[in-house]
Design an enzyme around this catalytic site. Structure first.
Site, PDB file in Angstrom:
ATOM      1  N   GLY A  86       0.827  -1.195   0.000  1.00 27.77           N
ATOM      2  CA  GLY A  86       0.000   0.000   0.000  1.00 27.77           C
ATOM      3  C   GLY A  86       0.859   1.240   0.000  1.00 27.77           C
TER       4      GLY A  86
ATOM      5  N   GLY B 224       0.654   5.575   1.370  1.00 32.89           N
ATOM      6  CA  GLY B 224      -0.080   6.602   2.099  1.00 32.89           C
ATOM      7  C   GLY B 224       0.638   7.921   2.056  1.00 32.89           C
TER       8      GLY B 224
ATOM      9  N   MET C 196       2.564   9.249   4.240  1.00 35.92           N
ATOM     10  CA  MET C 196       3.915   9.275   4.796  1.00 35.92           C
ATOM     11  C   MET C 196       4.903   8.455   3.980  1.00 35.92           C
ATOM     12  SD  MET C 196       5.149   8.432   8.690  1.00 35.92           S
ATOM     13  CE  MET C 196       4.235   9.818   9.339  1.00 35.92           C
ATOM     14  N   GLY C 197       4.436   7.430   3.314  1.00 38.12           N
ATOM     15  CA  GLY C 197       5.376   6.612   2.558  1.00 38.12           C
ATOM     16  C   GLY C 197       4.700   5.432   1.893  1.00 38.12           C
TER      17      GLY C 197
ATOM     18  N   VAL D 141       4.526   1.154   1.506  1.00 38.08           N
ATOM     19  CA  VAL D 141       4.753  -0.046   2.303  1.00 38.08           C
ATOM     20  C   VAL D 141       4.923  -1.238   1.373  1.00 38.08           C
ATOM     21  CG1 VAL D 141       3.912  -1.478   4.197  1.00 38.08           C
ATOM     22  CG2 VAL D 141       3.306   0.943   4.112  1.00 38.08           C
TER      23      VAL D 141
ATOM     24  N   ASP E 130      -3.664   8.478  15.308  1.00 39.22           N
ATOM     25  CA  ASP E 130      -4.265   8.239  13.992  1.00 39.22           C
ATOM     26  C   ASP E 130      -4.872   6.841  13.930  1.00 39.22           C
ATOM     27  OD1 ASP E 130      -5.032   8.920  11.419  1.00 39.22           O
ATOM     28  OD2 ASP E 130      -3.145   8.301  10.498  1.00 39.22           O
TER      29      ASP E 130
END
Length: 468
Positions: free
Chosen positions: A22, A24, A26-27, A29, A137
């Site tokens: 995935g 997102g 922030m980064g 994966v 979060d």
């Protein structure tokens, strides 16, 4: 799970990348393998964030804190390099879909499985909060459903974005449908923030929608601040637990330990057992969107299996086993912890009683030793006061330490035994030497009895707890 693209590296820091899990704000994966072949999840931070020195400094701090989190319901941080270019971190791989993905594909989770989901996530929060972290979060995409329970991921990482200019990055800290009122108002962050998110997450799992809606961010945040949650169709047994989590004021929300206790108090429930075949059989009607087993198992909380679906395995690939991490001991019941704190208060009160009755003790010593000099009686009095004060303070501190360890679910049997021995010896010594007054003896004996009660209650709770 998606195949790697030509832009993805084949290997990073000795980890061999296999697929994309995935991406997102922030980064990105990846599913990767350790040099020994163990599957892990590897997150690589986006370049525009890694170039920000404020982000790097906070990211480094949060990595150090996250290393201390080791729980049965968390995906443990295994490795990280916040100084790399770009920074990366590695966590245990969880073989299962996210709660968001499972609900999107199969509809709301059966009500019988929601208490187990809440208890598991609450236990994860208990472990996270014990290290001084707040998740910030918690949302359905950050809860993975493995065959043996939920796993909370990305804990402690959201704080790394504090103080970072996100105006042009497209990143938003927190998801409005799962944000607490104090988070919207930018007030100080406490563990109660995650409890509110857990209430919203449980409602989403149960109803298939967030309790404050999922339309525009402004409308959702207005409802979070000023309106009651929409819990229509929520079963009566679950409604109080979820409503308490969604209290507007942080101080009115339960702790993670209290949530677990509330879930344990629910009656016996059915545990959903899914067939190993994939895809699941076609549901028989619109009221049964989740596949149901032919012979459902029955379990009693707090050890239900959370209803989960296995992730489909691409053709030609071997199934990837889950990586599990040993969790902490379960928290002691609230009643046991209260008795421990009562023992601490009585121990300190015994020292206060001794100091307050010094004139009585001086008269008693003078009667016991009529030929003793004034100086000798004064020395004996000073020794008695020191003994009573040290005994009360040491015993009180040990009971506070023991009660705190028990409340956090940490091993406390050794501390409990040590505190009980010290208190017993001190009380017996005060009776044997006569260097104490009646009020001091009475309060000291009451403290010892409270400690003995805590030991008995702890033993009974341990016998009732299921084996790990």
């Amino acid at each position: 799970m998606e195949p790697l693209t030509p832009d993805d590296p084949a290997e990073l820091a000795g980890y061999r990348l296999r697929a994309q899990l995935g991406s997102g704000g922030m980064g990105r994966v990846y599913l990767a393998n350790t040099p020994g072949g163990r599957p892990v999840a590897l997150k690589v931070v986006h370049r525009h964030l890694s170039d920000n020195p404020t982000f790097r400094a906070r990211f480094r701090q949060e990595i150090q804190a996250a290393r201390q989190v080791h729980g049965l319901y968390t995906a443990a941080l295994l490795d990280a390099d916040p100084d790399a270019d770009p920074p990366w971190l590695v966590t245990a791989y969880v073989a299962g879909p996210s709660l968001a993905g499972a609900v999107a594909a199969h509809g709301p989770i059966p009500a019988v499985a929601v208490p187990g989901l809440m208890a598991g996530v609450a236990e994860a929060l208990q472990v996270i909060h014990a290290t001084g972290l707040v998740h910030r979060d918690l949302k359905p995409s950050n809860v993975l459903l493995s065959p043996d329970g939920p796993r909370v991921i990305d804990f402690g990482i959201a704080r790394a974005l504090d103080g970072v200019d996100l105006t042009h990055s497209g990143i938003h800290v927190g998801s409005p449908p799962f944000m607490a009122p104090e988070q919207i108002r930018a007030l100080p962050v406490t563990p109660a923030l995650d409890v509110f998110a857990l209430g919203s997450l449980a409602a989403f799992a149960l109803l298939g929608r967030p309790p404050f809606g999922d339309d525009s961010a402004a409308a959702v945040m207005h409802r979070v601040l000023w309106e009651a949650p929409d819990l229509t169709d929520c079963p009566p047994a679950l409604r109080p637990v979820i409503e308490n989590c969604l209290a507007k004021e942080p101080g009115q929300r339960p702790s993670a330990a209290e949530i677990i206790e509330s879930c344990r108090a629910l009656p016996a429930v059915e545990t959903i057992a899914y067939p190993p075949a994939w895809p699941p059989p076609v549901p028989s009607g619109p009221d049964q969107p989740w596949p149901m087993p032919a012979q459902p198992m029955v379990a009693v909380l707090p050890e239900p299996m959370v209803a989960v679906l296995p992730e489909p395995v691409p053709a030609g690939t071997e199934p990837v086993p889950a990586v599990t991490v040993p969790g902490p001991a379960p928290a002691a019941p609230a009643g046991v912890v209260r008795v421990m704190y009562a023992a601490a208060a009585l121990a300190v009160l015994s020292a206060v009683a001794g100091l307050a009755t010094r004139p009585m003790l001086r008269s008693m010593l003078a009667r016991q030793h009529p030929v003793a000099t004034h100086a000798a009686i004064g020395s004996a009095l000073a020794a008695a006061v020191v003994i009573m004060g040290v005994r009360g303070l040491v015993s009180g501190l040990m009971w506070v330490w023991t009660g705190t360890a028990a409340r956090r679910g940490r091993p406390y049997a050794g501390l409990l035994a040590a505190a009980l021995i010290v208190t017993t010896v001190a009380v017996a010594g005060s009776f044997a030497t006569g260097l104490s007054t009646v009020p001091d003896r009475a309060v000291g004996l009451a403290g010892w009895l409270a400690g003995l009660g805590a030991a008995v209650l702890s033993w009974r709770a341990a016998r009732r707890s299921p084996p790990a």
